[in-house]
Design an enzyme around this catalytic site. Structure first.
Site, PDB file in Angstrom:
ATOM      1  N   HIS A   1     -14.120  -4.792  16.611  1.00  0.00           N
ATOM      2  CA  HIS A   1     -14.759  -4.434  15.326  1.00  0.00           C
ATOM      3  C   HIS A   1     -14.220  -3.107  14.779  1.00  0.00           C
ATOM      4  CE1 HIS A   1     -17.845  -7.496  16.338  1.00  0.00           C
ATOM      5  NE2 HIS A   1     -17.723  -6.998  17.563  1.00  0.00           N
TER       6      HIS A   1
ATOM      7  N   SER B   1       6.063  10.289  -2.265  1.00  0.00           N
ATOM      8  CA  SER B   1       5.326   9.984  -3.484  1.00  0.00           C
ATOM      9  C   SER B   1       6.060  10.658  -4.632  1.00  0.00           C
ATOM     10  CB  SER B   1       3.906  10.535  -3.358  1.00  0.00           C
ATOM     11  OG  SER B   1       3.390  10.846  -4.628  1.00  0.00           O
TER      12      SER B   1
ATOM     13  N   LYS C   1       3.595  14.020   0.564  1.00  0.00           N
ATOM     14  CA  LYS C   1       3.287  12.716   1.152  1.00  0.00           C
ATOM     15  C   LYS C   1       4.433  12.033   1.874  1.00  0.00           C
ATOM     16  CE  LYS C   1       0.288  10.040   0.269  1.00  0.00           C
ATOM     17  NZ  LYS C   1      -0.625   9.011  -0.204  1.00  0.00           N
TER      18      LYS C   1
ATOM     19  N   GLU D   1       3.525  -1.662   5.052  1.00  0.00           N
ATOM     20  CA  GLU D   1       2.779  -2.228   3.921  1.00  0.00           C
ATOM     21  C   GLU D   1       3.522  -3.421   3.323  1.00  0.00           C
ATOM     22  OE1 GLU D   1       0.590   1.917   2.553  1.00  0.00           O
ATOM     23  OE2 GLU D   1       2.215   1.140   1.353  1.00  0.00           O
TER      24      GLU D   1
END
Ligand code: ARG
Length: 463
Positions: A157, A278, A284, A291
């Site tokens: 979980h 970024s 970043k 992804e």
């Protein structure tokens, strides 16, 4: 206008719109190698069976070899208005060798021709993907061996559950990839039957030998039933399904890598070669690669569902709907190959932040189950009672702002006197991990056993 080579009854030039809808050359041109390979085998068989002369066979053979070179060197560009790759190559051959070229299509239809070309493509790429899976498994096993003692919280979980090691976690994925590999290889064996010689749907009155073409092309045997063979795209569906399942595994790992790279975890750092920046936030580093791997799983699933849907209502035998079989497969194969290449590099080059993983093991009372197990084994309590006593110990640890592994014997005995001296050592997280010695468990020795088992399996596959 010159007459279209495969249109005996059609006198008018096709509408441009029909061509836009109908022509598959813009995408099936990638099959040029398979088409030439299939035609060479077919021509050889026609000659062996005395259906064409030696002279014609030689003209066809040398013509096809030249066309292959022309395509590869860019002399023959596959962008004409031919309907598909089969017509483009046959047309070119006839230009080059005249009547012999027109004899090539004896005892053959585009229906068995396309079934052959596409199957050769699927079989070839099944092996490419399977080999990339072996490379990935090798990498995963090697990183796992290095980290068989690097603890991290195992989760259910997405909540901390029990201490495991990072090697063990990676071997879970290696096991998935091993199943994927086996799935690709069993599809390869199941589909390694030759479609050529089935002609349009019913076979041919010419005295062909399907065994000769099958042998020449490396198939196990000719297929059994021609009506099935020209209607069948199960081999294409299998590679799509196998890719979808494999990408689902890659996607789950990607999801974990994305989480583990987040500031809240920092369990791994992807190499700068695999991170992007970024455009506005100079600080970043984004995990675009995992992804994208997660995202690409959506498109390969779409390709699978797309072809299942195309096939579901088709009467036997060939229908033009089936031309829609190719683009999705080409796309999934490209996606699978690139994804596996990137994954292999990313796992080999990422940094594992062992200190952060081990620190995280101090959150969540990971060794609580060990206390319950102790009370069952040493004090003879029923598991459910032991479970409740342990719950009270956890509550005490929470009140004190400690992890269960940090409680003293006095703390533990304040909850239940049956808790003996040995327990403090048992509640240590590494002791807890190494106590899971059952077959396939996370104890470091068991993890290393799994490493050895996969290494043995890998060498049996490569050998
Ligand atoms: N371009 C076609 C395809 O990809 C080849 C087969 C054509 N056969 C036919 N009977 N029209 O499916």
């Amino acid at each position: 206008m010159s007459k279209k080579i495969a249109s005996a009854r059609i006198s008018e030039k096709s509408s441009q719109l029909l061509q836009d809808l109908n022509n598959s050359l813009p995408f099936d041109k990638v099959l040029y190698g398979e088409d030439i390979q299939g035609s060479r085998a077919h021509a050889y068989m026609l000659y062996e069976q005395s259906i064409i002369s030696k002279e014609d066979f030689e003209k066809i053979e040398f013509g096809l070899i030249e066309i292959l070179e022309e395509v590869e060197s860019g002399v023959f560009v596959l962008d004409g208005d031919d309907e598909d790759i089969h017509m483009a190559i046959e047309g070119r051959l006839t230009q080059k060798v005249g009547d012999a070229g027109k004899r090539l299509h004896t005892a053959r239809s585009r229906n068995d021709q396309v079934a052959l070309d596409f199957r050769l493509y699927v079989q070839k790429n099944t092996k490419v993907i399977a080999n990339l899976l072996l490379e990935n498994i090798t990498t995963f096993v090697s990183v796992a061996e290095t980290h068989a003692n690097t603890m991290l919280p195992g989760m259910t979980h997405l909540q901390h559950a029990q201490p495991i090691n990072f090697g063990y976690h990676l071997l879970a994925y290696a096991s998935m990839f091993k199943r994927d590999y086996e799935r690709f290889m069993s599809s390869y064996a199941r589909n390694n039957y030759s479609p050529i010689g089935c002609a349009a749907l019913a076979g041919t009155p010419h005295p062909i030998s399907r065994q000769i073409t099958s042998d020449k092309l490396g198939f196990t045997a000719p297929t059994l039933n021609c009506l099935d063979t020209v209607s069948d795209r199960d081999f294409a569906l299998e590679i799509l399904f196998n890719i979808s399942t494999m990408m689902m595994h890659i996607s789950r790992l990607s999801e974990e890598l994305i989480l583990w790279s987040a500031s809240e975890f920092k369990w791994v750092t992807l190499s700068d070669r695999h991170a992007t920046g970024s455009s506005i936030m100079p600080q970043k580093k984004n995990p675009d690669i995992p992804e994208l791997l997660r995202g690409k799983t959506g498109r390969v699933n779409g390709n699978l569902v797309g072809l299942l849907t195309v096939m579901k209502g088709l009467p036997l035998a060939y229908n033009k709907d089936m031309q829609e079989d190719k683009e999705g497969v080409f796309d999934s194969v490209r996606t699978a190959i690139l994804s596996l290449q990137v994954l292999n590099e990313m796992i080999a080059e990422m940094t594992v932040n062992a200190d952060k993983m081990e620190l995280a093991c101090m959150i969540g009372h990971l060794s609580a189950t060990d206390l319950a197990d102790y009370l069952v084994k040493e004090a003879g309590l029923p598991f459910r009672d032991a479970y409740h006593i342990t719950g009270n110990v956890v509550n005490l640890a929470e009140e004190k702002g400690l992890d269960i592994s940090e409680l003293s014997l006095t703390d533990l005995q304040s909850i239940d006197e049956r808790i003996g001296e040995g327990v403090v050592a048992l509640l240590d997280n590494r002791a807890s991990m190494n106590a899971r010695l059952s077959e396939g468990g996370t104890a470091t020795v068991r993890t290393l056993e799994q490493v050895e088992s996969l290494k043995g399996w890998l060498s049996s596959q490569k050998g």
